[in-house]
Design an enzyme around this catalytic site. Structure first.
Site, mmCIF file in Angstrom:
data_model
loop_
_atom_site.group_PDB
_atom_site.id
_atom_site.type_symbol
_atom_site.label_atom_id
_atom_site.label_comp_id
_atom_site.label_asym_id
_atom_site.label_seq_id
_atom_site.Cartn_x
_atom_site.Cartn_y
_atom_site.Cartn_z
ATOM 1 N N ASP A 86 3.126 -4.507 7.982
ATOM 2 C CA ASP A 86 1.913 -3.710 7.833
ATOM 3 C C ASP A 86 0.738 -4.668 8.005
ATOM 4 O O ASP A 86 0.450 -5.476 7.121
ATOM 5 C CB ASP A 86 1.924 -3.062 6.444
ATOM 6 C CG ASP A 86 0.598 -2.369 6.111
ATOM 7 O OD1 ASP A 86 -0.384 -2.556 6.849
ATOM 8 O OD2 ASP A 86 0.566 -1.651 5.090
ATOM 9 N N HIS A 105 0.875 -1.177 0.000
ATOM 10 C CA HIS A 105 0.000 0.000 0.000
ATOM 11 C C HIS A 105 0.914 1.230 0.000
ATOM 12 O O HIS A 105 2.033 1.176 0.525
ATOM 13 C CB HIS A 105 -0.835 -0.051 1.285
ATOM 14 C CG HIS A 105 -1.901 0.986 1.398
ATOM 15 N ND1 HIS A 105 -1.643 2.283 1.764
ATOM 16 C CD2 HIS A 105 -3.239 0.915 1.214
ATOM 17 C CE1 HIS A 105 -2.783 2.967 1.800
ATOM 18 N NE2 HIS A 105 -3.765 2.151 1.475
ATOM 19 N N LYS A 139 -10.294 -0.817 10.544
ATOM 20 C CA LYS A 139 -10.420 -2.027 9.719
ATOM 21 C C LYS A 139 -10.712 -3.247 10.593
ATOM 22 O O LYS A 139 -10.779 -4.375 10.128
ATOM 23 C CB LYS A 139 -9.142 -2.239 8.910
ATOM 24 C CG LYS A 139 -8.881 -1.085 7.934
ATOM 25 C CD LYS A 139 -7.798 -1.398 6.978
ATOM 26 C CE LYS A 139 -7.267 -0.146 6.304
ATOM 27 N NZ LYS A 139 -7.940 0.184 5.056
ATOM 28 N N GLN A 148 -4.508 -5.165 6.946
ATOM 29 C CA GLN A 148 -5.522 -6.079 6.399
ATOM 30 C C GLN A 148 -5.528 -7.430 7.090
ATOM 31 O O GLN A 148 -6.225 -8.347 6.634
ATOM 32 C CB GLN A 148 -5.278 -6.280 4.893
ATOM 33 C CG GLN A 148 -5.465 -5.041 4.072
ATOM 34 C CD GLN A 148 -6.900 -4.515 4.099
ATOM 35 O OE1 GLN A 148 -7.841 -5.246 4.414
ATOM 36 N NE2 GLN A 148 -7.069 -3.242 3.781
ATOM 37 N N CYS A 173 -4.671 2.296 -3.735
ATOM 38 C CA CYS A 173 -3.439 2.833 -3.135
ATOM 39 C C CYS A 173 -2.282 1.848 -3.307
ATOM 40 O O CYS A 173 -1.466 1.672 -2.388
ATOM 41 C CB CYS A 173 -3.641 3.168 -1.659
ATOM 42 S SG CYS A 173 -4.781 4.512 -1.399
HETATM 43 N N1 PMP Z 1 -1.725 -0.722 4.568
HETATM 44 C C1 PMP Z 1 -2.678 -1.475 4.021
HETATM 45 C C2 PMP Z 1 -2.342 -2.860 3.543
HETATM 46 C C3 PMP Z 1 -3.975 -0.969 3.900
HETATM 47 O O1 PMP Z 1 -4.934 -1.720 3.353
HETATM 48 C C4 PMP Z 1 -4.250 0.333 4.374
HETATM 49 C C5 PMP Z 1 -5.633 0.938 4.249
HETATM 50 N N2 PMP Z 1 -6.248 0.725 3.019
HETATM 51 C C6 PMP Z 1 -3.214 1.053 4.959
HETATM 52 C C7 PMP Z 1 -1.965 0.494 5.040
HETATM 53 C C8 PMP Z 1 -3.437 2.424 5.502
HETATM 54 O O2 PMP Z 1 -4.286 2.389 6.595
HETATM 55 P P1 PMP Z 1 -4.818 3.735 7.258
HETATM 56 O O3 PMP Z 1 -5.372 4.568 6.123
HETATM 57 O O4 PMP Z 1 -5.874 3.294 8.200
HETATM 58 O O5 PMP Z 1 -3.666 4.393 7.915
#
Ligand code: PMP
Length: 418
Positions: free
Chosen positions: A208, A131, A234, A211, A372
């Site tokens: 990270d 991401h 999430k 998910q 993203c």
């Molecule tokens: N890493 C991953 C794998 C994600 O799916 C996301 C959110 N789509 C993020 C980071 C970022 O999370 P946040 O916007 O809650 O900081």
């Protein structure tokens, strides 16, 4: 369509949708089919109530408060940290730093651990399936330090090319930052193995977990990772709250990132000294109600059971993969051997955004775009995908609605059914 029937649902899960008030509201006069859980999950009444109750009964600013309410708020905030600690199986509560979410947690490590330590010749390794939140903070800190960013490639199925990893990990690698589960493809990475390989060359490993945490049990000590980041929203919790797990020795050796109230021990114009961890990294008034809501979300998830959730979501994924894969003109993107409940796909002749709009008219909420993860989309030579992502409250009827809506979109694009 001969998709296999899903095994009978766990009784707790069969009732779960009723715990989420928003799922009862119609959207466009239809039953809401919410399949955008990778972007954010809906909130059970228990979480909504926990936040509201905090504001109704316990609201005050934390720390240093001499009055009763402040002490009460502090206790709740500290208890929330311990709740997260046990959920992540961290060794001690000081290893949990509250942040706004995954993004802020990763930026914290980039600025507080990497920035003072790395220089030209040092390398940070990420993967092609990250991401943007696990790419851009490292690009920024590479610009600031002169370090270099390296990338582990991904194969056609959306799995890491582990043979390439051996060549990329070396004595110059200082940090390997990778996702537990890909938000765009659903690939589940072999975290313990990747951590082991990073440690073998003396690098630290950051995971990270945005998910992962809502879909499977996570034990940071068993994984062996040095840092683990996730977001509350999430995980059926509120927005604006998340956490960074960091091994105590590492956090303790790190200087502060942001300056302000709560992160100091003493302040003088000649120079200031810092609070112990984790307060050192929590400058300013934190999201106290959010932390309380996050603790309630963890209680909720554990009452349902992560094991049951994982079994249910895997069954949904298998069913949806088969049902959608059987629709002619549908191409699934991301067919890794180990996947979580995320299904990315393309429908021939229909742009993902158009597909998302048509599905929305049918009451089916999915996400369309690059998720993203632009470098990953470039890897597959596509601008984006349509993505359905599952949560504990989804069921067979949701998948049937998804497939029916995709078929309807195809009819519309063929000029039928107008
Ligand atoms: N890493 C991953 C794998 C994600 O799916 C996301 C959110 N789509 C993020 C980071 C970022 O999370 P946040 O916007 O809650 O900081």
């Amino acid at each position: 369509m001969n998709a296999p029937a899903i095994a009978p649902l766990d009784p707790a899960l069969a009732r779960a949708a009723a715990d989420f008030p928003i799922l009862a509201r119609p959207v466009r006069k239809r039953r809401l089919v919410y399949l955008d859980n990778a972007a954010t999950t809906q909130k059970p009444a228990a979480v909504i109530e926990a936040e509201a109750t905090f504001y109704r009964e316990s609201n005050a600013n934390i720390h240093r408060g001499v009055h009763w309410l402040s002490q009460r708020a502090t206790e709740l905030y500290d208890a929330a940290r311990e709740r997260v600690q046990h959920f992540m199986h961290a060794a001690r509560p000081e290893e949990i730093v509250f942040t706004r979410g995954t993004t802020e947690a990763i930026n914290l490590v980039a600025q507080a651990w990497v920035r003072p330590r790395l220089g030209p010749g040092d390398e940070i390794l990420v993967t092609c399936m990250e991401h943007h939140s696990n790419i851009v903070p490292w690009q920024l800190v590479c610009e600031q330090t002169g370090a270099t960013l390296k990338v582990v490639p991904v194969d056609e199925r959306g799995q890491l090319e582990l043979e390439a990893l051996d060549a990329l990990l070396g004595p110059r690698t200082r940090l390997f930052a990778f996702t537990h589960v890909s938000n765009a493809l659903g690939t589940v990475n072999p975290v313990a193995e990747l951590v082991r390989r990073a440690h073998a060359v003396g690098a630290l490993a950051l995971v990270d977990g945005a998910q992962a945490v809502a879909h499977q049990a996570v034990d940071v000590q068993a994984l062996g990772c040095d840092f683990y980041a996730f977001s509350g929203h999430k995980l059926y919790g509120p927005t604006g709250i998340g956490a960074l797990y960091g091994r105590f020795e590492l956090l303790d050796a790190m200087g502060p990132w942001q300056g302000g109230g709560d992160m100091i021990r003493t302040v003088r114009f000649e120079g200031s000294t810092w609070a112990d961890v984790p307060q050192r990294f929590e400058a300013g008034t934190p999201n106290i109600a959010g932390a309380v809501g996050l603790a309630a979300a963890i209680d909720y998830i554990e009452s349902v059971g992560l094991e049951a959730i994982a079994v249910h979501e895997h069954a949904l994924l298998a069913h949806a993969t088969e049902a959608l894969g059987a629709v002619s003109g549908v191409r699934l993107i991301g067919t890794a051997a180990h996947k979580a409940g995320i299904l990315s796909f393309l429908v021939e002749g229909i742009h993902p955004h158009d597909l998302g709009t048509i599905l929305d008219v049918e009451g089916v909420a999915i996400r369309a775009g690059h998720h993203c993860a632009m470098p990953l989309m470039n890897r597959f030579g596509i601008p984006g995908t349509a993505r359905a992502s599952f949560a504990l409250y989804n069921d067979e009827a949701d998948i049937a609605a998804l497939v029916a809506a995709v078929r309807k979109a195809q009819q519309l694009f063929r000029g039928e059914g107008r």
